[in-house]
Design a protein around this motif. Sequence first.
Motif, PDB file in Angstrom:
ATOM      1  N   ARG A  21       0.823  -1.209   0.000  1.00  0.00           N
ATOM      2  CA  ARG A  21       0.000   0.000   0.000  1.00  0.00           C
ATOM      3  C   ARG A  21       0.858   1.261   0.000  1.00  0.00           C
ATOM      4  NH1 ARG A  21      -4.276   1.088   4.773  1.00  0.00           N
ATOM      5  NH2 ARG A  21      -2.340   1.609   5.871  1.00  0.00           N
ATOM      6  N   GLY A  22       1.975   1.253   0.721  1.00  0.00           N
ATOM      7  CA  GLY A  22       2.864   2.406   0.720  1.00  0.00           C
ATOM      8  C   GLY A  22       3.461   2.662  -0.649  1.00  0.00           C
ATOM      9  N   ALA A  23       3.864   1.578  -1.344  1.00  0.00           N
ATOM     10  CA  ALA A  23       4.425   1.735  -2.692  1.00  0.00           C
ATOM     11  C   ALA A  23       3.366   2.282  -3.654  1.00  0.00           C
ATOM     12  CB  ALA A  23       4.959   0.391  -3.184  1.00  0.00           C
ATOM     13  N   TYR A  24       2.134   1.821  -3.483  1.00  0.00           N
ATOM     14  CA  TYR A  24       1.045   2.315  -4.335  1.00  0.00           C
ATOM     15  C   TYR A  24       0.802   3.816  -4.113  1.00  0.00           C
ATOM     16  CZ  TYR A  24      -3.801   3.400  -5.468  1.00  0.00           C
ATOM     17  OH  TYR A  24      -4.942   4.014  -5.922  1.00  0.00           O
ATOM     18  N   GLU A  25       0.753   4.230  -2.847  1.00  0.00           N
ATOM     19  CA  GLU A  25       0.517   5.649  -2.553  1.00  0.00           C
ATOM     20  C   GLU A  25       1.658   6.514  -3.073  1.00  0.00           C
ATOM     21  OE1 GLU A  25      -2.097   6.986  -1.446  1.00  0.00           O
ATOM     22  OE2 GLU A  25      -3.226   5.243  -0.772  1.00  0.00           O
ATOM     23  N   GLU A  26       2.879   6.004  -2.986  1.00  0.00           N
ATOM     24  CA  GLU A  26       4.025   6.753  -3.489  1.00  0.00           C
ATOM     25  C   GLU A  26       3.970   6.895  -5.011  1.00  0.00           C
ATOM     26  OE1 GLU A  26       8.934   6.637  -3.332  1.00  0.00           O
ATOM     27  OE2 GLU A  26       7.734   5.105  -2.312  1.00  0.00           O
ATOM     28  N   ALA A  27       3.578   5.834  -5.691  1.00  0.00           N
ATOM     29  CA  ALA A  27       3.456   5.883  -7.148  1.00  0.00           C
ATOM     30  C   ALA A  27       2.349   6.853  -7.565  1.00  0.00           C
ATOM     31  CB  ALA A  27       3.175   4.491  -7.692  1.00  0.00           C
ATOM     32  N   ARG A  28       1.265   6.845  -6.835  1.00  0.00           N
ATOM     33  CA  ARG A  28       0.173   7.785  -7.171  1.00  0.00           C
ATOM     34  C   ARG A  28       0.610   9.226  -6.939  1.00  0.00           C
ATOM     35  NH1 ARG A  28      -5.583   7.286  -4.177  1.00  0.00           N
ATOM     36  NH2 ARG A  28      -4.341   8.249  -2.513  1.00  0.00           N
ATOM     37  N   LEU A  29       1.431   9.463  -5.894  1.00  0.00           N
ATOM     38  CA  LEU A  29       1.941  10.803  -5.634  1.00  0.00           C
ATOM     39  C   LEU A  29       2.864  11.266  -6.757  1.00  0.00           C
ATOM     40  CD1 LEU A  29       2.278  13.246  -3.769  1.00  0.00           C
ATOM     41  CD2 LEU A  29       4.121  12.018  -2.598  1.00  0.00           C
ATOM     42  N   HIS A  30       3.697  10.343  -7.278  1.00  0.00           N
ATOM     43  CA  HIS A  30       4.587  10.695  -8.384  1.00  0.00           C
ATOM     44  C   HIS A  30       3.783  11.093  -9.627  1.00  0.00           C
ATOM     45  CE1 HIS A  30       8.228   8.285  -6.641  1.00  0.00           C
ATOM     46  NE2 HIS A  30       8.068   9.489  -6.073  1.00  0.00           N
ATOM     47  N   VAL A  31       2.674  10.414  -9.872  1.00  0.00           N
ATOM     48  CA  VAL A  31       1.826  10.769 -11.005  1.00  0.00           C
ATOM     49  C   VAL A  31       1.236  12.170 -10.825  1.00  0.00           C
ATOM     50  CG1 VAL A  31      -0.322  10.216 -12.223  1.00  0.00           C
ATOM     51  CG2 VAL A  31       1.289   8.403 -11.642  1.00  0.00           C
ATOM     52  N   ASP A  32       0.781  12.434  -9.607  1.00  0.00           N
ATOM     53  CA  ASP A  32       0.194  13.760  -9.345  1.00  0.00           C
ATOM     54  C   ASP A  32       1.232  14.857  -9.515  1.00  0.00           C
ATOM     55  OD1 ASP A  32      -2.245  12.626  -8.828  1.00  0.00           O
ATOM     56  OD2 ASP A  32      -2.002  12.601  -6.651  1.00  0.00           O
ATOM     57  N   LEU A  33       2.451  14.621  -9.025  1.00  0.00           N
ATOM     58  CA  LEU A  33       3.505  15.623  -9.157  1.00  0.00           C
ATOM     59  C   LEU A  33       3.879  15.831 -10.634  1.00  0.00           C
ATOM     60  CD1 LEU A  33       5.814  14.664  -6.142  1.00  0.00           C
ATOM     61  CD2 LEU A  33       4.302  16.648  -6.349  1.00  0.00           C
ATOM     62  N   ALA A  34       3.958  14.745 -11.392  1.00  0.00           N
ATOM     63  CA  ALA A  34       4.287  14.856 -12.810  1.00  0.00           C
ATOM     64  C   ALA A  34       3.185  15.589 -13.574  1.00  0.00           C
ATOM     65  CB  ALA A  34       4.515  13.465 -13.399  1.00  0.00           C
ATOM     66  N   ARG A  35       1.925  15.334 -13.191  1.00  0.00           N
ATOM     67  CA  ARG A  35       0.813  16.037 -13.822  1.00  0.00           C
ATOM     68  C   ARG A  35       0.864  17.538 -13.517  1.00  0.00           C
ATOM     69  NH1 ARG A  35      -4.420  14.853 -15.577  1.00  0.00           N
ATOM     70  NH2 ARG A  35      -4.127  12.635 -15.119  1.00  0.00           N
ATOM     71  N   GLN A  36       1.181  17.884 -12.276  1.00  0.00           N
ATOM     72  CA  GLN A  36       1.278  19.298 -11.914  1.00  0.00           C
ATOM     73  C   GLN A  36       2.400  19.988 -12.677  1.00  0.00           C
ATOM     74  OE1 GLN A  36       1.601  19.645  -7.645  1.00  0.00           O
ATOM     75  NE2 GLN A  36      -0.248  18.418  -7.285  1.00  0.00           N
ATOM     76  N   LYS A  37       3.488  19.287 -12.911  1.00  0.00           N
ATOM     77  CA  LYS A  37       4.586  19.881 -13.662  1.00  0.00           C
ATOM     78  C   LYS A  37       4.152  20.149 -15.102  1.00  0.00           C
ATOM     79  CE  LYS A  37       9.464  19.221 -14.811  1.00  0.00           C
ATOM     80  NZ  LYS A  37      10.647  18.336 -14.665  1.00  0.00           N
ATOM     81  N   LEU A  38       3.406  19.235 -15.690  1.00  0.00           N
ATOM     82  CA  LEU A  38       2.913  19.448 -17.047  1.00  0.00           C
ATOM     83  C   LEU A  38       1.931  20.611 -17.102  1.00  0.00           C
ATOM     84  CD1 LEU A  38       2.354  15.767 -18.215  1.00  0.00           C
ATOM     85  CD2 LEU A  38       4.127  17.345 -19.001  1.00  0.00           C
ATOM     86  N   ALA A  39       1.093  20.720 -16.079  1.00  0.00           N
ATOM     87  CA  ALA A  39       0.149  21.837 -16.034  1.00  0.00           C
ATOM     88  C   ALA A  39       0.890  23.158 -15.911  1.00  0.00           C
ATOM     89  CB  ALA A  39      -0.817  21.653 -14.871  1.00  0.00           C
ATOM     90  N   ALA A  40       2.003  23.151 -15.150  1.00  0.00           N
ATOM     91  CA  ALA A  40       2.799  24.368 -15.017  1.00  0.00           C
ATOM     92  C   ALA A  40       3.455  24.756 -16.341  1.00  0.00           C
ATOM     93  CB  ALA A  40       3.864  24.188 -13.937  1.00  0.00           C
ATOM     94  N   LEU A  41       3.679  23.770 -17.196  1.00  0.00           N
ATOM     95  CA  LEU A  41       4.235  24.038 -18.526  1.00  0.00           C
ATOM     96  C   LEU A  41       3.139  24.365 -19.529  1.00  0.00           C
ATOM     97  CD1 LEU A  41       6.962  21.254 -18.707  1.00  0.00           C
ATOM     98  CD2 LEU A  41       7.285  23.693 -18.261  1.00  0.00           C
ATOM     99  N   ASP A  42       1.921  24.585 -19.037  1.00  0.00           N
ATOM    100  CA  ASP A  42       0.792  25.058 -19.839  1.00  0.00           C
ATOM    101  C   ASP A  42       0.171  23.975 -20.716  1.00  0.00           C
ATOM    102  OD1 ASP A  42      -0.951  27.161 -20.388  1.00  0.00           O
ATOM    103  OD2 ASP A  42       0.061  27.648 -22.262  1.00  0.00           O
ATOM    104  N   LEU A  43       0.247  22.713 -20.291  1.00  0.00           N
ATOM    105  CA  LEU A  43      -0.472  21.657 -20.976  1.00  0.00           C
ATOM    106  C   LEU A  43      -1.852  21.534 -20.365  1.00  0.00           C
ATOM    107  CD1 LEU A  43       2.522  20.862 -21.840  1.00  0.00           C
ATOM    108  CD2 LEU A  43       1.612  18.529 -22.012  1.00  0.00           C
ATOM    109  N   SER A  44      -2.865  21.450 -21.201  1.00  0.00           N
ATOM    110  CA  SER A  44      -4.238  21.334 -20.724  1.00  0.00           C
ATOM    111  C   SER A  44      -4.524  19.906 -20.270  1.00  0.00           C
ATOM    112  CB  SER A  44      -5.211  21.727 -21.824  1.00  0.00           C
ATOM    113  OG  SER A  44      -5.134  20.807 -22.909  1.00  0.00           O
ATOM    114  N   ASP A  45      -5.646  19.724 -19.572  1.00  0.00           N
ATOM    115  CA  ASP A  45      -6.042  18.386 -19.122  1.00  0.00           C
ATOM    116  C   ASP A  45      -6.248  17.455 -20.308  1.00  0.00           C
ATOM    117  OD1 ASP A  45      -5.951  19.267 -16.517  1.00  0.00           O
ATOM    118  OD2 ASP A  45      -8.107  19.657 -16.371  1.00  0.00           O
ATOM    119  N   GLU A  46      -6.791  17.993 -21.404  1.00  0.00           N
ATOM    120  CA  GLU A  46      -7.014  17.173 -22.590  1.00  0.00           C
ATOM    121  C   GLU A  46      -5.680  16.717 -23.188  1.00  0.00           C
ATOM    122  OE1 GLU A  46      -8.358  20.066 -22.005  1.00  0.00           O
ATOM    123  OE2 GLU A  46     -10.495  19.585 -21.751  1.00  0.00           O
TER     124      GLU A  46
END
Length: 397
Positions: A165-190
């Motif tokens: 469960r800890g590894a799963y939560e860590e992997a999900r956090l990495h996805v969220d952080l990577a998504r936020q970085k893309l949003a900061a680079l002006d990529l839309s959700d689509e």
Amino acid sequence: MRRLGLGATLGAGIALGALLPPLATSLRSWLGAGEEAVPAAKADDGLVVLSAEQIAAEHIGAVAAAPGTLARVITAPAVLTADSDRIGKVAAKVAGTIAELRKKLGDVVEKGEVVAVIDSREVADAKSDYLAALVALDLQTALFQREKGLYEKKIAAEQSFLKARGAYEEARLHVDLARQKLAALDLSDEEIAELPRQKPSALRRKDIRAPSGGKVIERRVVLGQPVGGEGQEKELYAIADLSILSAEISVAIADLADVREGQRVRLTHGEEAAAEGRIVYIRPTIDHETHSGRAIASFSNEALQLRPGAAMTARVFLTEREAAVRIPRSALVSFEGEQVVFVRAPDGFVKRKVAAGESDRDFVEIQSGLAPGEEVAATNVFVLKAELGKTRLEGLD
């Protein structure tokens, strides 16, 4: 015989004297038959007799008295500017080089439309990190679900379940952080959602979209130019919606206290009216160079006839009120100490005394003496005034 001759001579003289006045009158009439008739004015009723041909020859124009608006107006210089709320800057939020420029100067742009493409290693790294995080999350999700099932069946130990469960939560956090970085680079959700299906060759490409609609008024980069980095150009385009323009009006300090938001403004260029708008803002400070105030007015420019930067003349309507009867100022004249107008009559024009009220630059209110619809002389009125004055003087002789 002498007495008879004297009587005949005396009779002839008397007869000749009786015939002289009619002869003189006939002679004067004959001599004047070839001269043009002079307009006659009747001093007793103020009538100036003129035919339609004579009125046209003297260029005497008549207008009808009618209800209308009286306005107190000030005139001030103005300069047109683009509305600051309708100007968009297309910026490069990532470092890279220009791969495509899809718009030229003057092109129409819709909000959200792709106007340029940047080839960026920074974007490629961020997309790769996100895709790797998704793969890791998928793996940790499967392992966590497996360990959870074994734990619930009392097959696996609690320690293994908690570790998964800890590894799963860590992997999900990495996805969220990577998504936020893309949003900061002006990529839309689509765009982010499409990344797993995107070709590897497209990972470096970053679409640049217009933040607002309008026309391209500036293009600051060329193909292959580095942008977005330290010391490099960050602005690609300037887009302006010119359907609404502003005007900066220089208001004299003496008039500034009377200027209010919402007042009507008419822009003119020479003698032609260009546009009408309203004052939307009055700056609280005084320009130290011109010693004048600044008022900002907004104008519709759907036809795109007005151009930013043009110098215009602004007429600001400080007050406006309705008048029941209004005539041009040129129609009201002073005659023998009275305010009069010349009203159109079948035989010409008739002088009429009136009571005038308030006036503005172009019109004057008539409080009494004139009804709506009556026509009065408004141009070359001095001709009528002079003719009537001349007749009055001849009447005194």
